[in-house]
Structure formats: structure tokens, C-alpha cells
Design an enzyme around this catalytic site. Structure first.
Site, PDB file in Angstrom:
ATOM      1  N   CYS A 298      39.241  40.623  33.226  1.00 44.57           N
ATOM      2  CA  CYS A 298      38.395  39.779  32.386  1.00 44.57           C
ATOM      3  C   CYS A 298      38.997  38.380  32.396  1.00 44.57           C
ATOM      4  O   CYS A 298      40.104  38.176  32.875  1.00 44.57           O
ATOM      5  CB  CYS A 298      38.380  40.288  30.939  1.00 44.57           C
ATOM      6  SG  CYS A 298      37.694  41.947  30.779  1.00 44.57           S
TER       7      CYS A 298
ATOM      8  N   GLY B   7      34.831  38.192  35.595  1.00 47.37           N
ATOM      9  CA  GLY B   7      33.978  39.156  34.904  1.00 47.37           C
ATOM     10  C   GLY B   7      32.567  38.641  34.805  1.00 47.37           C
ATOM     11  O   GLY B   7      32.349  37.486  34.422  1.00 47.37           O
TER      12      GLY B   7
ATOM     13  N   ASN C 196      42.412  40.361  27.868  1.00 47.56           N
ATOM     14  CA  ASN C 196      42.361  40.703  29.293  1.00 47.56           C
ATOM     15  C   ASN C 196      43.494  41.680  29.567  1.00 47.56           C
ATOM     16  O   ASN C 196      44.654  41.369  29.305  1.00 47.56           O
ATOM     17  CB  ASN C 196      42.548  39.424  30.126  1.00 47.56           C
ATOM     18  CG  ASN C 196      42.699  39.705  31.625  1.00 47.56           C
ATOM     19  OD1 ASN C 196      43.379  38.988  32.330  1.00 47.56           O
ATOM     20  ND2 ASN C 196      42.074  40.739  32.115  1.00 47.56           N
ATOM     21  N   GLY C 197      43.153  42.838  30.082  1.00 46.18           N
ATOM     22  CA  GLY C 197      44.171  43.835  30.380  1.00 46.18           C
ATOM     23  C   GLY C 197      43.704  45.217  29.992  1.00 46.18           C
ATOM     24  O   GLY C 197      42.508  45.435  29.725  1.00 46.18           O
TER      25      GLY C 197
ATOM     26  N   CYS D 164      50.927  41.189  38.277  1.00 43.60           N
ATOM     27  CA  CYS D 164      49.998  41.969  39.115  1.00 43.60           C
ATOM     28  C   CYS D 164      49.906  41.337  40.508  1.00 43.60           C
ATOM     29  O   CYS D 164      49.450  40.196  40.659  1.00 43.60           O
ATOM     30  CB  CYS D 164      48.613  41.986  38.461  1.00 43.60           C
ATOM     31  SG  CYS D 164      47.323  42.625  39.546  1.00 43.60           S
TER      32      CYS D 164
ATOM     33  N   TYR E  93      43.592  39.003  45.570  1.00 47.10           N
ATOM     34  CA  TYR E  93      42.128  38.994  45.458  1.00 47.10           C
ATOM     35  C   TYR E  93      41.561  38.365  44.180  1.00 47.10           C
ATOM     36  O   TYR E  93      40.629  37.574  44.241  1.00 47.10           O
ATOM     37  CB  TYR E  93      41.620  40.441  45.559  1.00 47.10           C
ATOM     38  CG  TYR E  93      40.125  40.575  45.358  1.00 47.10           C
ATOM     39  CD1 TYR E  93      39.230  40.235  46.374  1.00 47.10           C
ATOM     40  CD2 TYR E  93      39.602  41.014  44.148  1.00 47.10           C
ATOM     41  CE1 TYR E  93      37.857  40.335  46.185  1.00 47.10           C
ATOM     42  CE2 TYR E  93      38.233  41.121  43.956  1.00 47.10           C
ATOM     43  CZ  TYR E  93      37.366  40.782  44.969  1.00 47.10           C
ATOM     44  OH  TYR E  93      36.021  40.871  44.782  1.00 47.10           O
TER      45      TYR E  93
ATOM     46  N   SER F 172      36.730  35.307  49.874  1.00 44.91           N
ATOM     47  CA  SER F 172      38.091  35.723  49.531  1.00 44.91           C
ATOM     48  C   SER F 172      38.991  35.882  50.751  1.00 44.91           C
ATOM     49  O   SER F 172      40.213  35.830  50.621  1.00 44.91           O
ATOM     50  CB  SER F 172      38.065  36.993  48.689  1.00 44.91           C
ATOM     51  OG  SER F 172      37.217  37.943  49.266  1.00 44.91           O
TER      52      SER F 172
ATOM     53  N   ASP G 219      40.695  40.253  52.494  1.00 46.88           N
ATOM     54  CA  ASP G 219      41.832  40.392  51.570  1.00 46.88           C
ATOM     55  C   ASP G 219      42.292  41.827  51.406  1.00 46.88           C
ATOM     56  O   ASP G 219      43.467  42.112  51.274  1.00 46.88           O
ATOM     57  CB  ASP G 219      41.479  39.783  50.211  1.00 46.88           C
ATOM     58  CG  ASP G 219      40.201  40.369  49.658  1.00 46.88           C
ATOM     59  OD1 ASP G 219      40.260  41.399  48.976  1.00 46.88           O
ATOM     60  OD2 ASP G 219      39.127  39.815  49.946  1.00 46.88           O
TER      61      ASP G 219
ATOM     62  N   CYS H 108      44.534  51.723  39.659  1.00 52.06           N
ATOM     63  CA  CYS H 108      45.165  50.819  38.691  1.00 52.06           C
ATOM     64  C   CYS H 108      44.841  51.323  37.294  1.00 52.06           C
ATOM     65  O   CYS H 108      43.695  51.632  36.997  1.00 52.06           O
ATOM     66  CB  CYS H 108      44.640  49.399  38.857  1.00 52.06           C
ATOM     67  SG  CYS H 108      45.289  48.277  37.594  1.00 52.06           S
TER      68      CYS H 108
HETATM   69  S1  SF4 Z   1      48.340  48.610  39.771  1.00 56.07           S
HETATM   70 FE1  SF4 Z   1      46.874  47.217  38.768  1.00 56.07          FE
HETATM   71  S2  SF4 Z   1      48.192  45.704  37.732  1.00 56.07           S
HETATM   72 FE2  SF4 Z   1      49.456  46.750  39.261  1.00 56.07          FE
HETATM   73  S3  SF4 Z   1      49.268  45.483  41.124  1.00 56.07           S
HETATM   74 FE3  SF4 Z   1      47.696  47.056  41.277  1.00 56.07          FE
HETATM   75  S4  SF4 Z   1      45.864  46.065  40.423  1.00 56.07           S
HETATM   76 FE4  SF4 Z   1      47.623  44.876  39.725  1.00 56.07          FE
END
Ligand code: SF4
Length: 476
Positions: free
Chosen positions: A2, A28, A102-103, A238, A244, A285, A348, A384
């Protein structure tokens, strides 16, 4: 994934929030929202769709005040429901509170369970509401936002860059591992915090620095104050933001994303050189990578796929069917640049493989003789859990395939992913300060059923460590 923004500005904030969200639109596209404080009440507006569709001039005119926050949402936790659109707004006792996040928290279920057992009810299905509950409870208890944020950081596991406005004062904090980006900037008559520096640039502001991992920033009419709440032994930025998510013109944690991608392009050639007639990118990208590849290989960069710039990103479209349909509308091959040519195609990442396969098929249909695929990320092996809507292992093409099996599956003539070592070198941080969970299957904090290398986090008794500047001194 986000985008968030918070602004205090003596000249009013609604238009600035609008343009900042516009600059963060790539993070987003499902919904957008703005809340401002007019000195007495919260003014708020949010809706589903792109920023330009949600807000009209009369709406922005009604968003009065000199402090406000905004959000663009792509759902990771919480369904596509109107009540989940952020900022979330609350009234508690005499206080007006608005929050955007965001997260993704990985202990949402435990925390929500605990609150529900204590009789609390939730109006959304997002983890953001849990953050708000923890904060509000603690502010009620201690009367101190700093203590409340410290308490939050102790309780929450996961990634979080958060902006919260309480009665017109803006507080911004970033998780101790710094997983999600967050920066601080200066505007003509105020300050801004935002997910990416591009939002500060869009307002003609100056990026001061990144919000430090574990730091709390307070912004109000008196200026900006910063408190270090927690410090982690190692960070976990991250790695996919560089590959990306972030815009190529963003500077994150001191690193220009464009330069990282261009360097990776050069390294892609060094790691696995190929002779070809031209290099082309999957726009946009893949472009910085392809330019780097062309520079190092001396193979000319020739645009051979033209992008319809009015389309969103296919990766972040929620369903497979929508993504597949979108590829053909979004990208059109140029037969005159492809006929009988051997082409290096640079992108990417490969997630499910369906988009790459479709693009290669389109290029072959347009006459390409060979398509050598070069990828700016290592193979994505795992999901992720930290705020990116990465598919499950079952849907990730590389989770159970070696590189040649992926190559065969996407019908490329050859395929090479950048190595993790080269990627880390291009970013310039120590590997220990990056989250590589989706590439290695080892995460920077404990996640049920997964391997982890958890970072040690130490909490410090914060006093305000620095007062950056006051509005008075800026005016003089
Ligand atoms: S697991 Fe999630 S936070 Fe960690 S590098 Fe991959 S996309 Fe980023």
C-alpha cells in the site's frame, strides 16, 4: 503493498495529499482515502478505485485543515470490502483518530483473538484496526503516544509503516526492521511523511531522510520531533521493493532504485552473456534493467513491446483471469522490430510464469526467432507474509522447478535469473540487512511453519532526541 502519506502544512493539505497519493498510485489501486482535521472535526472521504476516480475538486475542497493523512490500498490482509478502505477513522472519548498502514502483521489472529475475548468488537477485517486498538488502549492508559507506540512495537510482529493522526497531530512510525519504506520530507510550509520519496518530489518538496527503523516521528504546528523507540541488531528491508514495487525514481534508504536496476542489468549480462540482435524490456518495470544490459553487452536497446500506459500493473490485479486478459491489452509487440530477430527480453521477475509465457508467445507470433529471457530477481521460491500479495508456493512457478524447467514452461530460448549475491551487491546493503524471505524461504522474524533468522530488537527509553525545525524558524 500500500502507499501512505501524512502531511502538516500551514497552507492546507487536501490538494497536497491528493497529489502525493497520485505519485504513490503504483503501490495500490483498489481504493484510496484521505482524512484531514479542520481544528474541530475529522473530514474524510474514501472510495474504491484510482485516486483520480475517487476524489473530485468539490470533495477535495471539503477536506479542510492543515493536517491530514492518506492511503492507497492493495489488499493483503482483509477482504475487498468498503469498510476496509483506509484511513480508518475513530472517535475515542473527545479525540479524533485516523490511521493508515502499509505492511502486514503476522500475529494478527492472536492479537484479534485476545481483543475479542476481552469483549472488543471489530468493524473491519484488517490488521490496521488491531494496530489502532493497541494504540488507543495504551494512550488511554498512559496518556502518552510515545509509550503507546513502544507498546505497539513490543506486541506487533510483522511489517508496518504507520501514519496516525490524533486531533491534528501526525505520528509516523516504522517497524524496527524497516521492512517497508518510509521517508520524511520538507514542504514549503510544512512536512510530509510518505511511503516513497516520489510523493515528496511530486509536491516540490525536499527529502530530508528515511524514517529510521523503530523510529517515531511527530509532526504538528510546532515542527517535527523524532524519537528512537527500538533498535534492531540487523534490519530487513524488503528486497522486492528494489526489484519491482518501488518506482524507479524513488530513493529508498539512501539508494536510488533506478541505479540498482540498471546495475543488475549489467550484472545479468556479465553472469550469462548471449549474442542477440537487440535488447528489449517488458515495460515499464523491466526498462532500467534492459538499459543496463544493453550498455554492458553493447547490444542495441530497441523497444519491441509497446505499453498501453492507461493500464494498471498486471501483477497486482487480484485474479488470474484478470491478469491474463490484461497482458494482451497492456502490451503490444512491434513486428517490424521482431521479425527474424534474436532478442534479449528483460523483466524484473517471474511470479506465476503465465505473463512471461504469454509475452514470449506474442513476440514469437510477431516474428521473433529467439527470445532470451533475463530476469532482475532470483527465482521466487516462497510466499510473502509481510505485506506483499505474493501467491502461495503452489502458484509460484519456480517454487518446485529448476531454472531449465521454468525456461521450458515459459517457452524461452534461454533463461537466466540474477544471482542473489549480485542482487545484494547492486543494492549495496549487507545481505543481513535485507529481507529475502520470498527468494530463500528464510524470513527475518518467526512465521509459523517457516524457517527464520529472527532479528534481535532492543527497546530504548525514548526522549525526544531531535527537534528538526519549527514552523517559526522556517518562516523567518
Ligand atoms: S518476503 Fe515479502 S517482505 Fe520479504 S523480500 Fe519478499 S516480498 Fe519483500
Amino acid at each position: 503493498m500500500c502507499g501512505i502519506v501524512g502531511i502538516v502544512d500551514a497552507g492546507g493539505v487536501s490538494i497536497q495529499l491528493y497529489y502525493a497519493l497520485y505519485a504513490l498510485q503504483h503501490r495500490g489501486q483498489e481504493s484510496a482515502g484521505i482524512s484531514t482535521f479542520d481544528g474541530t472535526n475529522l473530514c474524510k472521504f474514501k472510495g474504491q478505485g484510482l485516486v483520480a476516480d475517487v476524489f473530485s475538486p468539490p470533495v477535495l475542497k471539503d477536506l479542510k485543515g492543515t493536517a491530514g493523512i492518506g492511503h492507497v490500498r492493495y489488499p493483503t490482509t482483509g477482504a475487498n470490502l468498503p469498510e476496509n478502505i483506509q484511513p480508518l477513522n475513530f472517535q475515542f472519548k473527545d479525540h479524533f483518530i485516523s490511521i493508515a498502514h502499509n505492511g502486514n502483521l503476522v500475529n494478527t489472529c492472536e492479537l484479534r483473538d485476545e481483543y475479542e475475548k476481552a469483549g472488543q468488537i471489530f468493524i473491519t477485517t484488517t490488521d490496521t484496526e488491531i494496530i489502532a486498538k493497541i494504540l488507543i488502549d495504551e494512550i488511554d492508559e498512559s496518556g502518552c503516544v510515545e509509550d503507546a507506540v513502544r507498546h505497539c512495537m513490543r506486541r506487533m510482529q510483522g511489517s508496518y509503516s504507520v501514519v496516525i493522526m490524533i486531533d491534528g497531530i501526525i505520528y509516523a512510525f516504522r517497524d524496527p526492521l524497516g521492512i517497508k519504506p518510509f521517508c520524511l520530507g520538507k514542504l514549503d510550509q510544512g512536512y510530509i511523511v510518505a511511503s516513497e520519496s516520489v510523493a515528496v518530489d511530486a509536491l516540490g518538496g525536499r527529502v530530508l531522510r528515511d524514517v529510521k527503523p523503530g523510529e517515531l516521528i511527530q509532526m504538528d504546528a510546532d515542527g517535527v520531533r523524532c524519537t528512537q523507540i527500538a533498535v534492531a541488531g540487523k534490519r530487513a528491508h524488503c528486497i522486492f521493493e528494489y526489484i519491482y514495487f518501488a518506482r524507479a525514481d524513488a530513493v529508498m534508504d539512501g539508494v536510488l532504485v533506478y541505479d540498482v536496476r540498471r546495475t543488475i542489468g549489467k550484472k545479468l549480462f556479465e553472469e550469462d552473456p548471449v549474442s542477440a540482435d537487440s535488447v528489449c524490456s517488458v515495460p515499464d518495470s523491466g526498462t532500467a534493467y534492459a538499459i543496463g544490459y544493453a550498455e554492458r553487452s553493447k547490444i542495441p536497446f530497441v523497444e519491441s513491446l509497446m505499453k498501453n500506459r492507461y493500464m494498471g500493473r498486471t501483477f497486482i490485479m487480484p485474479t488470474q483471469k484478470e491478469r491474463e486478459r490484461a497482458v494482451r491489452i497492456k502490451l503490444n509487440p512491434i513486428p517490424a522490430h521482431l521479425k527474424d530477430k534474436s532478442v534479449v527480453l528483460v523483466d524484473d521477475s517471474i511470479v506465476r510464469g503465465t505473463t512471461s509465457k504469454r509475452i514470449i508467445e506474442m513476440m514469437r507470433d510477431a516474428g521473433a526467432r529467439e527470445v532470451h529471457m533475463r530476469i532482475g530477481s532470483p527465482a521466487i521460491k516462497a510466499p510473502c507474509y509481510l505485506g506483499v500479495d505474493m501467491p502461495t508456493r503452489k502458484e509460484l512457478i519456480a517454487s518446485d522447478k529448476i531454472q531449465d524447467e521454468v525456461r521450458h514452461s515459459i517457452t524461452a530460448t534461454s533463461l537466466h535469473h540474477i544471482s542473489l549475491d549480485a542482487l545484494v551487491e547492486a543494492i549495496g546493503f549487507s545481505r543481513d540487512d535485507l529481507c529475502t524471505g520470498c527468494l530463500t524461504g528464510c524470513y527475518p522474524l518467526p512465521i509459523t511453519g517457516e524457517t527464520a533468522d529472527p532479528r534481535q530488537v532492543n527497546f530504548i527509553d525514548g526522549t525526544y532526541q531531535s527537534k528538526l525545525e519549527s514552523f517559526e524558524s522556517r518562516a523567518s
